[in-house]
Design an enzyme around this catalytic site. Structure first.
Site, mmCIF file in Angstrom:
data_model
loop_
_atom_site.group_PDB
_atom_site.id
_atom_site.type_symbol
_atom_site.label_atom_id
_atom_site.label_comp_id
_atom_site.label_asym_id
_atom_site.label_seq_id
_atom_site.Cartn_x
_atom_site.Cartn_y
_atom_site.Cartn_z
ATOM 1 N N GLY A 96 0.811 -1.217 0.000
ATOM 2 C CA GLY A 96 0.000 0.000 0.000
ATOM 3 C C GLY A 96 0.841 1.261 0.000
ATOM 4 N N ARG A 97 2.135 1.083 0.288
ATOM 5 C CA ARG A 97 3.008 2.263 0.305
ATOM 6 C C ARG A 97 4.430 1.898 -0.084
ATOM 7 N NH1 ARG A 97 4.357 3.594 6.593
ATOM 8 N NH2 ARG A 97 4.269 1.490 7.390
ATOM 9 N N ASP A 129 -2.366 6.695 3.084
ATOM 10 C CA ASP A 129 -1.832 7.783 2.259
ATOM 11 C C ASP A 129 -0.590 7.377 1.466
ATOM 12 O OD1 ASP A 129 0.047 7.550 4.219
ATOM 13 O OD2 ASP A 129 -0.131 9.602 4.984
ATOM 14 N N GLY A 130 -0.142 6.135 1.624
ATOM 15 C CA GLY A 130 1.024 5.677 0.870
ATOM 16 C C GLY A 130 2.348 6.199 1.414
ATOM 17 N N ARG A 180 14.537 -0.499 1.251
ATOM 18 C CA ARG A 180 14.713 -1.801 1.884
ATOM 19 C C ARG A 180 15.327 -2.767 0.877
ATOM 20 N NH1 ARG A 180 9.619 -4.170 5.061
ATOM 21 N NH2 ARG A 180 8.589 -4.234 3.045
ATOM 22 N N ASP A 256 1.264 -11.758 6.550
ATOM 23 C CA ASP A 256 1.850 -10.921 5.496
ATOM 24 C C ASP A 256 3.228 -10.420 5.910
ATOM 25 O OD1 ASP A 256 -0.034 -9.570 7.326
ATOM 26 O OD2 ASP A 256 0.766 -7.740 6.440
HETATM 27 P P1 AMP Z 1 2.148 -3.394 8.008
HETATM 28 O O1 AMP Z 1 1.395 -3.251 9.289
HETATM 29 O O2 AMP Z 1 3.266 -2.409 7.840
HETATM 30 O O3 AMP Z 1 2.575 -4.791 7.749
HETATM 31 O O4 AMP Z 1 1.117 -3.005 6.856
HETATM 32 C C1 AMP Z 1 -0.071 -3.690 6.634
HETATM 33 C C2 AMP Z 1 -0.657 -3.244 5.323
HETATM 34 O O5 AMP Z 1 -1.039 -1.863 5.374
HETATM 35 C C3 AMP Z 1 0.268 -3.388 4.133
HETATM 36 O O6 AMP Z 1 -0.533 -3.773 3.047
HETATM 37 C C4 AMP Z 1 0.799 -1.989 3.963
HETATM 38 O O7 AMP Z 1 1.216 -1.746 2.640
HETATM 39 C C5 AMP Z 1 -0.411 -1.146 4.330
HETATM 40 N N1 AMP Z 1 -0.063 0.196 4.815
HETATM 41 C C6 AMP Z 1 0.546 0.524 5.978
HETATM 42 N N2 AMP Z 1 0.678 1.857 6.085
HETATM 43 C C7 AMP Z 1 0.148 2.402 4.958
HETATM 44 C C8 AMP Z 1 -0.023 3.733 4.460
HETATM 45 N N3 AMP Z 1 0.392 4.800 5.153
HETATM 46 N N4 AMP Z 1 -0.616 3.888 3.260
HETATM 47 C C9 AMP Z 1 -1.032 2.828 2.552
HETATM 48 N N5 AMP Z 1 -0.913 1.567 2.955
HETATM 49 C C10 AMP Z 1 -0.331 1.337 4.140
HETATM 50 MG MG MG Z 2 3.557 -5.694 6.419
#
Ligand code: AMP
Ligand code: MG
Length: 491
Positions: A96-97, A129-130, A180, A256
């Protein structure tokens, strides 16, 4: 000619094997440009090992590339599709980002994903917000590099930039992007995405790709998909054992966030444990303690079971038979984990040999640490350097009895005491990235604009088994009255 020049100049050598997968597994798109990129951290040795020209990238050119404003030579950015069980609940996710720029082929022929994180919205952003904020990206840099230095398989951090754009969380924060580097970004969740939403042929393509990329050894085995499952199980058992040995708490072991390469991935609310306690949780959202320190090995098994389920149609055409194969493979996990954990623990105690009572020797020590609120890392240091008067347990009879038992055990092996002490120095880190120190360094770097303490912290974390005098200052646990530390996710 000009193309060659540019390759020589910065050393990019990007390949794109991921694009061979069926199109549903990714979306091609470029990072969203940012206003005013500035390079905040750059990992010179990592850049060199990737074959990149570190001098050319440590400045404006690096800022442009690591912010997504300029694409490096040969980049073909994409966002990956995946799914996952988040705190036990299935969800469709995806990058998502994040944008994968490509796979860097190093001078020694290794393949590493180069991914920007915080680089703008994608079709998988849902309501996000990506973007990413500076604090968490610096934190990922510090902790992932510390994990690498500790010898634990992990994704690496190549660079952190600030974007010049604000991000809006509970407060307004400086926007940032982390670059990364990973063996790959294939996750248990990638297989869950395939198994739940795609055809069996597409699932098979993903499995073949994963085998080719990480487990080429199983290609010729009788049942390569069973081989894949077995190898992933092995690597996770080793990985989680190693987390436990250094007191690392991942914090959000959703499926994930489990990489099929066996690397630690997705440093969000992770933290190192100070006082030993199996129910330690730092994440502000983990109310049930699902991902508590002592639960990590079980959560590893839970995630691997989700992985095995996705492989069922490939394991055997007859479903009950496939289930039996998967169950037999999964049944190996706990013994594998236990073996690696015990080997690591006995090395921490300076033991080269194995005796039946070793596990209880370890458990007794852990129990005392818990009962007396002893610091996990420092207890092993106290034993390593024979400073056993320096723990909260020192004056207790049980600890004195335990010490006598341990010393007798050590004396029963033929290796001299000096060799045992060296084994202990090599297995007990002088320094871990303690939360209070990481936070203090981040605070100064970002609020007072002084990166000095951050660079000093990174330097002491680089050689955790060196046991230098400078490291001693970083071994201090937090003051006893400090309020329980909390970490926050996804910021
Ligand atoms: P994470 O908790 O970092 O493993 O993220 C879980 C999911 O949320 C993943 O699909 C990320 O890409 C998405 N995600 C986290 N933060 C953001 C953000 N600010 N904008 C868009 N997607 C996000
Ligand atoms: Mg993740």
């Amino acid at each position: 000619m000009s193309k060659n020049k540019s390759i020589i100049k910065t050393g990019w050598n990007l390949d794109h094997s991921y694009l061979q997968l069926p199109g549903a597994f990714y979306t091609r798109l470029n990072p969203t440009p940012v206003s005013a990129p500035t390079l905040v951290l750059f990992n010179d040795p990592l850049a060199r090992s990737l074959g990149l020209d570190a001098d050319a990238l440590d400045g404006e050119e690096g800022a442009a590339i690591f912010s997504g404003n300029h694409l490096p030579e040969g980049a073909q950015p994409l966002a990956q599709a995946y799914a996952g069980h988040q705190f036990g609940h299935f969800t469709i996710l995806g990058d998502g980002r994040a944008h994968l720029l490509g796979e860097q082929i190093t001078p020694s022929g290794e393949r590493y994903d180069i991914q920007l994180k915080g680089s703008g919205q994608t079709p998988y952003s849902r309501r996000g917000d990506g973007r990413a904020a500076l604090g968490p990206m610096l934190r990922e840099y510090i902790i992932s590099e510390a994990m690498h230095a500790l010898g634990i398989p992990t994704t690496r951090s190549l660079a952190v930039v600030t974007t010049g754009d604000p991000v809006f969380r509970e407060t307004v924060l400086p926007g940032s992007i982390l670059t990364r580097v990973a063996a790959s970004h294939l996750r248990v969740g990638t297989f869950e995405f395939a198994a739940r939403t795609r055809t069996i042929d597409e699932l098979r393509s993903l499995a073949d790709y994963t085998i080719q990329r990480h487990y080429p050894g199983v290609e010729t085995s009788e049942n390569p998909y069973l081989g894949l499952l077995q190898e992933v199980i092995k690597r996770q058992a080793v990985l989680i054992a190693r987390w436990q040995l250094v007191g690392f708490i991942h914090g959000v072991m959703n499926t994930d966030n489990m990489a099929l390469s066996g690397e630690t991935i997705d440093y969000g609310p992770c933290a190192f444990m100070d006082t030993y306690s199996p129910d330690t949780v730092f994440s502000s959202i983990d109310h049930q303690g699902r991902y508590a320190y002592g639960n990590q090995p079980y959560m590893g098994a839970w995630n691997l079971t989700r992985f095995a389920e996705t492989l069922l149609p490939l394991l055997h055409p007859d479903q009950p038979r496939a289930v039996t194969l998967a169950q037999d493979a999964l049944a190996e996990y706990s013994a594998l984990y236990q073996r690696h954990w015990l080997e690591g623990m006995t090395a921490k105690l300076g033991l080269f040999t194995q005796e039946t009572d070793d596990e209880s020797l370890v458990q007794e020590l852990l129990k005392m640490m818990q009962d007396h609120g002893a610091d996990y890392t420092n207890t092993f240091l106290v034993l390593t350097f024979a400073e056993t008067e320096n723990t909260p347990m020192s004056d207790t009879t049980e600890f004195q009895q335990w010490l006598a038992k341990w010393q007798a055990r050590r004396a029963r092996q033929e290796q001299p005491i000096a060799a045992a002490q060296k084994l202990m120095r090599d297995n007990n880190p002088a320094v871990i990235p303690r939360n209070h120190q990481v936070e203090a360094a981040l605070e100064t770097a970002w609020k007072e604009n002084d990166p000095g303490p951050l660079h000093r912290l990174l330097a002491v974390l680089e050689k955790p088994y060196a046991h230098t005098p400078e490291q001693a200052a970083y071994a201090a646990p937090p003051a006893p009255n400090t309020r329980p530390y909390q970490t926050y996710c996804g910021t």
